[in-house]
Design a protein around this motif. Sequence first.
Motif, mmCIF file in Angstrom:
data_model
loop_
_atom_site.group_PDB
_atom_site.id
_atom_site.type_symbol
_atom_site.label_atom_id
_atom_site.label_comp_id
_atom_site.label_asym_id
_atom_site.label_seq_id
_atom_site.Cartn_x
_atom_site.Cartn_y
_atom_site.Cartn_z
ATOM 1 N N ARG A 25 0.842 0.092 -5.096
ATOM 2 C CA ARG A 25 2.244 -0.287 -5.179
ATOM 3 C C ARG A 25 3.164 0.819 -4.623
ATOM 4 O O ARG A 25 4.199 0.537 -4.039
ATOM 5 N N GLN A 26 2.755 2.095 -4.811
ATOM 6 C CA GLN A 26 3.620 3.203 -4.360
ATOM 7 C C GLN A 26 3.148 3.881 -3.081
ATOM 8 O O GLN A 26 3.935 4.567 -2.424
ATOM 9 N N ASP A 27 1.857 3.766 -2.778
ATOM 10 C CA ASP A 27 1.329 4.553 -1.663
ATOM 11 C C ASP A 27 1.073 3.684 -0.426
ATOM 12 O O ASP A 27 0.607 2.562 -0.552
ATOM 13 N N PHE A 28 1.378 4.288 0.702
ATOM 14 C CA PHE A 28 1.148 3.561 1.958
ATOM 15 C C PHE A 28 0.884 4.590 3.048
ATOM 16 O O PHE A 28 1.287 5.752 2.917
ATOM 17 N N GLU A 29 0.181 4.177 4.097
ATOM 18 C CA GLU A 29 -0.134 5.116 5.180
ATOM 19 C C GLU A 29 -0.220 4.377 6.504
ATOM 20 O O GLU A 29 -0.463 3.170 6.556
ATOM 21 N N ARG A 68 0.115 0.502 6.023
ATOM 22 C CA ARG A 68 -0.588 -0.395 5.104
ATOM 23 C C ARG A 68 -0.427 0.129 3.690
ATOM 24 O O ARG A 68 -0.482 1.348 3.445
ATOM 25 N N ALA A 69 -0.241 -0.786 2.765
ATOM 26 C CA ALA A 69 -0.054 -0.406 1.366
ATOM 27 C C ALA A 69 -1.406 -0.138 0.725
ATOM 28 O O ALA A 69 -2.313 -0.964 0.781
ATOM 29 N N LEU A 70 -1.541 1.058 0.125
ATOM 30 C CA LEU A 70 -2.782 1.412 -0.564
ATOM 31 C C LEU A 70 -2.679 1.036 -2.036
ATOM 32 O O LEU A 70 -3.667 0.712 -2.681
ATOM 33 N N GLU A 126 -6.910 -10.674 -2.507
ATOM 34 C CA GLU A 126 -7.150 -10.384 -3.928
ATOM 35 C C GLU A 126 -8.327 -9.450 -4.073
ATOM 36 O O GLU A 126 -9.402 -9.788 -3.598
ATOM 37 N N PRO A 127 -8.150 -8.304 -4.694
ATOM 38 C CA PRO A 127 -6.858 -7.775 -5.146
ATOM 39 C C PRO A 127 -5.977 -7.411 -3.949
ATOM 40 O O PRO A 127 -6.477 -7.152 -2.866
ATOM 41 N N LEU A 128 -4.676 -7.368 -4.203
ATOM 42 C CA LEU A 128 -3.704 -7.135 -3.137
ATOM 43 C C LEU A 128 -3.862 -5.743 -2.513
ATOM 44 O O LEU A 128 -3.695 -5.568 -1.308
ATOM 45 N N TYR A 129 -4.212 -4.746 -3.400
ATOM 46 C CA TYR A 129 -4.348 -3.347 -2.923
ATOM 47 C C TYR A 129 -5.795 -2.915 -3.013
ATOM 48 O O TYR A 129 -6.491 -3.340 -3.924
ATOM 49 N N PRO A 130 -6.242 -2.027 -2.111
ATOM 50 C CA PRO A 130 -5.502 -1.552 -0.937
ATOM 51 C C PRO A 130 -5.574 -2.557 0.206
ATOM 52 O O PRO A 130 -6.552 -3.271 0.338
ATOM 53 N N GLN A 131 -4.540 -2.590 1.029
ATOM 54 C CA GLN A 131 -4.552 -3.410 2.222
ATOM 55 C C GLN A 131 -5.393 -2.681 3.285
ATOM 56 O O GLN A 131 -5.242 -1.471 3.465
ATOM 57 N N VAL A 132 -6.253 -3.404 3.968
ATOM 58 C CA VAL A 132 -7.139 -2.798 4.957
ATOM 59 C C VAL A 132 -6.381 -2.514 6.253
ATOM 60 O O VAL A 132 -6.572 -1.491 6.899
ATOM 61 N N ARG A 133 -5.474 -3.423 6.606
ATOM 62 C CA ARG A 133 -4.735 -3.282 7.862
ATOM 63 C C ARG A 133 -3.226 -3.259 7.602
ATOM 64 O O ARG A 133 -2.765 -3.587 6.508
#
Length: 257
Positions: A230-234, A226-228, A211-218
């Motif tokens: 809802r729409q972006d990921f890298e 990893r999701a940055l 929490e918060p869910l975004y951005p995911q660190v790993r």
Amino acid sequence: MWKNIRIALLLLVLAAVAINALLDRIATQGWKDTLWVGIFPLNGDGTPMAQHYVEGLTAEDFSGIDEFFAREAHRYGVAIEQPVHAELYPQGSELPPALAHDAGPLGVAWWSLKMRWFAAHATEVPGRAPPRIRLFVLYHDPATLDRVPDSHGLQKGLIGVVHAFALSAMAGSNNIVIAHELMHTLGASDKYDLGSGAPLYPLGFAEPDREPLYPQVRAEIMAGRRALSRQDFEMPQGLRDVVVGSATALEIRWTRP
Ligand SMILES: [Zn+2]
């Protein structure tokens, strides 16, 4: 009479294949002995650049894979000190059979047969013990393509084909792709949306309760990104920022249901 013999022979072959697959499964999901993984580098596009890069590869370039498997296995209480050892083998001269992008189930079955045949011959290196799992890593000059072709990992046959970039800066993300395909050979399934590439929630998230869910660190290894938002990921820089999620750990028998 002949018909019965033919049927008996066919059943025998099928039984042998099934027993072989079962033995492979026991050997790769027991986690009692270090699993030997052979890295077979290949010049994927025939360019001098890829050739130069392959010739410069060292065992060090793949040590992150051993470290990743040890760190994550220990997190799940797997006792063995070194669960996986990735061993660099000499460059091969022949490329594995290609899988057509639009291959149907029959095409995939045929390709996997050809792949096994290829692997049986391409991995014989005099004086070197054969590895349990064989990964063919095809290096490409980044200038010749924006996106490398899809990689594949086969649980049946314990073979993987990985397309990688011939660039030092990409060595970390190449190792993510190698570890991902290796996971497939161990029985793990994809955890990203096959259309968009987005990590699936919650199984493809490293920290689904964050929490918060975004951005995911790993990133989770079978999502690969990893999701940055809802729409972006890298894709992360390397395996340091990748984890094995609980669903994947269960699939490869690091945990029990
Ligand atoms: Zn995959």
